[in-house]
Design a protein around this motif. Structure first.
Motif, PDB file in Angstrom:
ATOM      1  N   ALA A 115       0.829  -1.213   0.000  1.00 38.19           N
ATOM      2  CA  ALA A 115       0.000   0.000   0.000  1.00 38.19           C
ATOM      3  C   ALA A 115       0.858   1.255   0.000  1.00 38.19           C
ATOM      4  CB  ALA A 115      -0.929  -0.004   1.211  1.00 38.19           C
ATOM      5  N   ALA A 116       2.063   1.174   0.586  1.00 41.53           N
ATOM      6  CA  ALA A 116       2.963   2.329   0.616  1.00 41.53           C
ATOM      7  C   ALA A 116       3.376   2.745  -0.791  1.00 41.53           C
ATOM      8  CB  ALA A 116       4.204   2.002   1.444  1.00 41.53           C
ATOM      9  N   PHE A 117       3.435   1.787  -1.701  1.00 37.71           N
ATOM     10  CA  PHE A 117       3.768   2.104  -3.089  1.00 37.71           C
ATOM     11  C   PHE A 117       2.515   2.472  -3.892  1.00 37.71           C
ATOM     12  CE2 PHE A 117       7.445  -0.411  -1.817  1.00 37.71           C
ATOM     13  CZ  PHE A 117       8.488   0.317  -2.381  1.00 37.71           C
ATOM     14  N   GLU A 118       1.390   1.830  -3.574  1.00 33.61           N
ATOM     15  CA  GLU A 118       0.199   2.039  -4.407  1.00 33.61           C
ATOM     16  C   GLU A 118      -0.524   3.344  -4.098  1.00 33.61           C
ATOM     17  OE1 GLU A 118      -3.501  -0.319  -6.361  1.00 33.61           O
ATOM     18  OE2 GLU A 118      -2.370  -1.292  -4.777  1.00 33.61           O
ATOM     19  N   SER A 119      -0.642   3.713  -2.828  1.00 36.08           N
ATOM     20  CA  SER A 119      -1.425   4.904  -2.474  1.00 36.08           C
ATOM     21  C   SER A 119      -0.927   6.178  -3.151  1.00 36.08           C
ATOM     22  CB  SER A 119      -1.467   5.086  -0.959  1.00 36.08           C
ATOM     23  OG  SER A 119      -2.192   4.046  -0.356  1.00 36.08           O
ATOM     24  N   PRO A 120       0.381   6.511  -3.103  1.00 34.88           N
ATOM     25  CA  PRO A 120       0.827   7.722  -3.812  1.00 34.88           C
ATOM     26  C   PRO A 120       0.671   7.612  -5.325  1.00 34.88           C
ATOM     27  CG  PRO A 120       2.709   6.526  -2.911  1.00 34.88           C
ATOM     28  CD  PRO A 120       1.481   5.911  -2.324  1.00 34.88           C
ATOM     29  N   THR A 121       0.746   6.392  -5.862  1.00 36.02           N
ATOM     30  CA  THR A 121       0.569   6.209  -7.308  1.00 36.02           C
ATOM     31  C   THR A 121      -0.857   6.522  -7.723  1.00 36.02           C
ATOM     32  OG1 THR A 121       2.253   4.465  -7.260  1.00 36.02           O
ATOM     33  CG2 THR A 121       0.873   4.604  -9.218  1.00 36.02           C
ATOM     34  N   GLN A 123      -3.035   8.386  -6.076  1.00 33.22           N
ATOM     35  CA  GLN A 123      -3.289   9.812  -5.869  1.00 33.22           C
ATOM     36  C   GLN A 123      -2.638  10.653  -6.954  1.00 33.22           C
ATOM     37  OE1 GLN A 123      -1.810  10.169  -1.851  1.00 33.22           O
ATOM     38  NE2 GLN A 123      -3.818   9.839  -0.946  1.00 33.22           N
ATOM     39  N   ALA A 124      -1.466  10.225  -7.438  1.00 32.54           N
ATOM     40  CA  ALA A 124      -0.797  10.965  -8.508  1.00 32.54           C
ATOM     41  C   ALA A 124      -1.508  10.791  -9.839  1.00 32.54           C
ATOM     42  CB  ALA A 124       0.655  10.507  -8.632  1.00 32.54           C
ATOM     43  N   CYS A 125      -2.238   9.693 -10.013  1.00 33.81           N
ATOM     44  CA  CYS A 125      -2.947   9.438 -11.276  1.00 33.81           C
ATOM     45  C   CYS A 125      -4.155  10.348 -11.467  1.00 33.81           C
ATOM     46  CB  CYS A 125      -3.407   7.981 -11.331  1.00 33.81           C
ATOM     47  SG  CYS A 125      -2.115   6.814 -11.768  1.00 33.81           S
ATOM     48  N   VAL A 126      -4.810  10.735 -10.375  1.00 31.37           N
ATOM     49  CA  VAL A 126      -6.053  11.500 -10.486  1.00 31.37           C
ATOM     50  C   VAL A 126      -5.858  12.820 -11.234  1.00 31.37           C
ATOM     51  CG1 VAL A 126      -7.907  12.649  -9.203  1.00 31.37           C
ATOM     52  CG2 VAL A 126      -7.099  10.394  -8.491  1.00 31.37           C
ATOM     53  N   VAL A 135     -10.607  17.941 -10.724  1.00 30.77           N
ATOM     54  CA  VAL A 135      -9.766  17.201  -9.787  1.00 30.77           C
ATOM     55  C   VAL A 135     -10.427  17.076  -8.411  1.00 30.77           C
ATOM     56  CG1 VAL A 135      -7.564  17.211  -8.538  1.00 30.77           C
ATOM     57  CG2 VAL A 135      -7.619  17.737 -10.979  1.00 30.77           C
ATOM     58  N   LEU A 136     -11.028  18.155  -7.903  1.00 28.68           N
ATOM     59  CA  LEU A 136     -11.690  18.083  -6.598  1.00 28.68           C
ATOM     60  C   LEU A 136     -12.812  17.053  -6.627  1.00 28.68           C
ATOM     61  CD1 LEU A 136     -12.115  18.992  -3.718  1.00 28.68           C
ATOM     62  CD2 LEU A 136     -13.483  20.911  -4.559  1.00 28.68           C
ATOM     63  N   GLN A 137     -13.603  17.061  -7.704  1.00 31.14           N
ATOM     64  CA  GLN A 137     -14.667  16.070  -7.821  1.00 31.14           C
ATOM     65  C   GLN A 137     -14.094  14.665  -7.943  1.00 31.14           C
ATOM     66  OE1 GLN A 137     -16.567  18.002 -11.232  1.00 31.14           O
ATOM     67  NE2 GLN A 137     -18.404  18.333 -10.004  1.00 31.14           N
ATOM     68  N   GLY A 138     -12.982  14.535  -8.664  1.00 32.06           N
ATOM     69  CA  GLY A 138     -12.342  13.236  -8.789  1.00 32.06           C
ATOM     70  C   GLY A 138     -11.864  12.710  -7.450  1.00 32.06           C
ATOM     71  N   ASN A 139     -11.231  13.572  -6.657  1.00 33.32           N
ATOM     72  CA  ASN A 139     -10.795  13.154  -5.318  1.00 33.32           C
ATOM     73  C   ASN A 139     -11.988  12.797  -4.441  1.00 33.32           C
ATOM     74  OD1 ASN A 139      -7.977  13.380  -5.591  1.00 33.32           O
ATOM     75  ND2 ASN A 139      -8.068  15.589  -5.352  1.00 33.32           N
ATOM     76  N   ALA A 140     -13.082  13.531  -4.608  1.00 34.20           N
ATOM     77  CA  ALA A 140     -14.292  13.225  -3.840  1.00 34.20           C
ATOM     78  C   ALA A 140     -14.819  11.841  -4.211  1.00 34.20           C
ATOM     79  CB  ALA A 140     -15.361  14.287  -4.087  1.00 34.20           C
ATOM     80  N   VAL A 141     -14.782  11.516  -5.512  1.00 27.58           N
ATOM     81  CA  VAL A 141     -15.242  10.198  -5.954  1.00 27.58           C
ATOM     82  C   VAL A 141     -14.355   9.102  -5.371  1.00 27.58           C
ATOM     83  CG1 VAL A 141     -15.527   8.680  -7.951  1.00 27.58           C
ATOM     84  CG2 VAL A 141     -16.337  11.031  -8.054  1.00 27.58           C
ATOM     85  N   VAL A 142     -13.028   9.315  -5.387  1.00 24.69           N
ATOM     86  CA  VAL A 142     -12.109   8.330  -4.813  1.00 24.69           C
ATOM     87  C   VAL A 142     -12.429   8.106  -3.331  1.00 24.69           C
ATOM     88  CG1 VAL A 142      -9.699   7.872  -4.213  1.00 24.69           C
ATOM     89  CG2 VAL A 142     -10.263   8.787  -6.471  1.00 24.69           C
ATOM     90  N   TYR A 337     -10.679  17.559   0.750  1.00 26.53           N
ATOM     91  CA  TYR A 337     -10.348  18.936   0.406  1.00 26.53           C
ATOM     92  C   TYR A 337      -8.870  19.226   0.623  1.00 26.53           C
ATOM     93  CZ  TYR A 337     -11.021  23.913  -0.295  1.00 26.53           C
ATOM     94  OH  TYR A 337     -10.946  25.193  -0.799  1.00 26.53           O
ATOM     95  N   SER A 338      -8.277  18.651   1.672  1.00 26.14           N
ATOM     96  CA  SER A 338      -6.852  18.880   1.930  1.00 26.14           C
ATOM     97  C   SER A 338      -5.989  18.319   0.810  1.00 26.14           C
ATOM     98  CB  SER A 338      -6.449  18.236   3.263  1.00 26.14           C
ATOM     99  OG  SER A 338      -7.116  18.850   4.340  1.00 26.14           O
ATOM    100  N   ILE A 339      -6.309  17.116   0.340  1.00 34.59           N
ATOM    101  CA  ILE A 339      -5.545  16.510  -0.754  1.00 34.59           C
ATOM    102  C   ILE A 339      -5.660  17.350  -2.014  1.00 34.59           C
ATOM    103  CG2 ILE A 339      -5.507  14.546  -2.353  1.00 34.59           C
ATOM    104  CD1 ILE A 339      -6.069  12.754   0.067  1.00 34.59           C
TER     105      ILE A 339
END
Length: 418
Positions: A115-121, A123-126, A135-142, A337-339
């Protein structure tokens, strides 16, 4: 060229993969938590296993950000989910041979490392998949996907675990991880620019230096925001992740079905939090995070007060459920919102590394919170209000103290930083 639609093909496959992965992962972890608590009855041991699993994640996560910025993000996600499925399969085969707690501990460590490798990947894909205004809506969907998974999986976990035991949950999780890897194979992303002529040592040195320079000199506000998020994570990990199952199962003496229903209800609350951010995307501002932070603290006050009043176990359960549902909604709003704020201030070539810093700092706070709160809940099992009420008051003080920072924080990445 990136489609202006929110659910373009890449983002759709990403979300479908996340649904499959999270449903399997969360169902497994729910069943494992019930299994460990039933076998040991100790909040301290339960918290220690969770915390120990996160230590490798903390150490490895920064390298996950470098990988996300320099490698093919699609292939990284495919490989990691395939490895996760294989790890769960091996654990399922090893569990009946004895040393079950040790097998579970090793599995939790392996899944946390992956998960340490997958989570930043992810988040970087969005931001790479979506136009800036989406992007904000995309992060909300995630976040909503994660919340939906947390809503569905307690029911699935309690159903499978109660009816069949732990073994079928393992095999269902294996199928979910392999399905995720298959869906991620269908994603198409442009290659990430990388200086292949550099050696590994030079890559690590240059990438860490660039990230630290960016955070310290160009965007110190991100560091402050990360520290506040880490504080919130510390208290939430302690009270919700460790405290809530311990309170329901051990202190109140209720069944796994009661805990499963509560987890599902908190999943609904998290979905509502994500929907709220998505609907108010044009109106939400950084200063509103002060109210969200205060809400997290205020939620713990009635939860603690319920153990001061002469109430039945069922009444205390309902109060805990209501309080933690509101807390979960606030966490969903704050994290989404922070992300998005951090992504808006981060250039594309540093996105994975900065997102790994987000993940790492959050992970640093969680095991510490879990260990401390596991010990506190064991020590004050007869008077848990001495844990919950002071925690709520401390969060309220932190929220009030950060009001000035949130008021000055601006969304635009071109704005000067405090």
């Amino acid at each position: 060229m990136t489609s202006k639609r929110l659910f373009n093909s890449n983002f759709t496959f990403l979300i479908l993969g996340q649904i499959s992965s999270l449903v399997g992962n969360y169902t497994l972890k729910f069943a494992l938590s019930m299994y460990i608590l039933e076998q040991t009855g100790s909040a301290t041991l339960f918290a220690s296993l969770l915390a120990a699993a996160m230590v490798p994640t903390i150490l490895i996560s920064p390298f996950g950000g470098i990988l996300a910025d320099r490698a093919d993000r699609r292939m990284v996600m495919v490989g990691l989910d395939a490895c996760s499925g294989a790890a769960v399969l091996l654990a399922a085969l090893a569990l009946p041979k004895g040393h079950d707690i040790a097998v579970i501990a090793v599995l939790l460590v392996v899944l946390s490392i992956l998960a340490a490798f997958e989570s930043p990947t992810v988040q970087a894909c969005v931001p790479q998949m979506l136009p800036e205004e989406r992007v904000l809506q995309g992060n909300a969907v995630v976040n909503q996907v994660s919340a939906i998974a947390s809503m569905v999986t307690p029911f699935l976990g309690s159903l499978f675990y109660t009816a069949f035991g732990i073994q079928p949950v393992f095999y269902a999780t294996v199928a979910c991880f392999f399905l995720t890897a298959l869906l991620e194979c269908l994603i198409h992303l442009p290659p990430v620019a990388s200086e292949h002529h550099l050696g590994l040592r030079a890559i690590l040195r240059d990438d860490f230096a660039a990230t630290l320079r960016f955070l310290r000199r160009e965007q110190p506000a991100i560091v402050k925001l990360l520290l506040l998020a880490a504080l919130a994570s510390f208290f939430v990990a302690g009270t919700v992740v460790v405290g809530f199952p311990y309170l329901v199962r051990t202190v109140l003496g209720l069944s796994a079905s009661h805990y499963g229903a509560a987890e599902s209800a908190m999943g609904v609350a998290a979905i509502l939090g994500g929907l709220l951010v998505g609907l108010l995307a044009q109106k939400f501002r950084p200063r509103h995070l002060t109210a969200v932070f205060l809400l997290l603290g205020l939620c713990l006050l009635p939860a603690g007060a319920a153990f001061l009043a002469p109430l039945s176990s069922w009444s205390r359960y309902l109060i805990l459920l209501a309080a933690f549902c509101v807390c979960q909604m606030g966490c969903s709003v704050f994290s989404t919102y922070s992300i998005t704020l951090i992504q808006a201030r981060t250039p594309a070539q540093l996105m994975g590394k900065v997102m790994s810093c987000v993940f790492t700092l959050s992970m640093c706070a969680q095991p510490l919170g879990q260990l401390i709160y596991g010990a506190l809940f064991d020590r004050f099992a007869a008077c848990v209000y001495l844990v919950l009420i002071p925690s709520g008051l401390i969060l309220c003080v932190i929220g009030c103290g950060s009001a000035g920072f949130f008021a000055r924080l601006r969304e635009n990445q071109a704005d000067p930083v405090e």
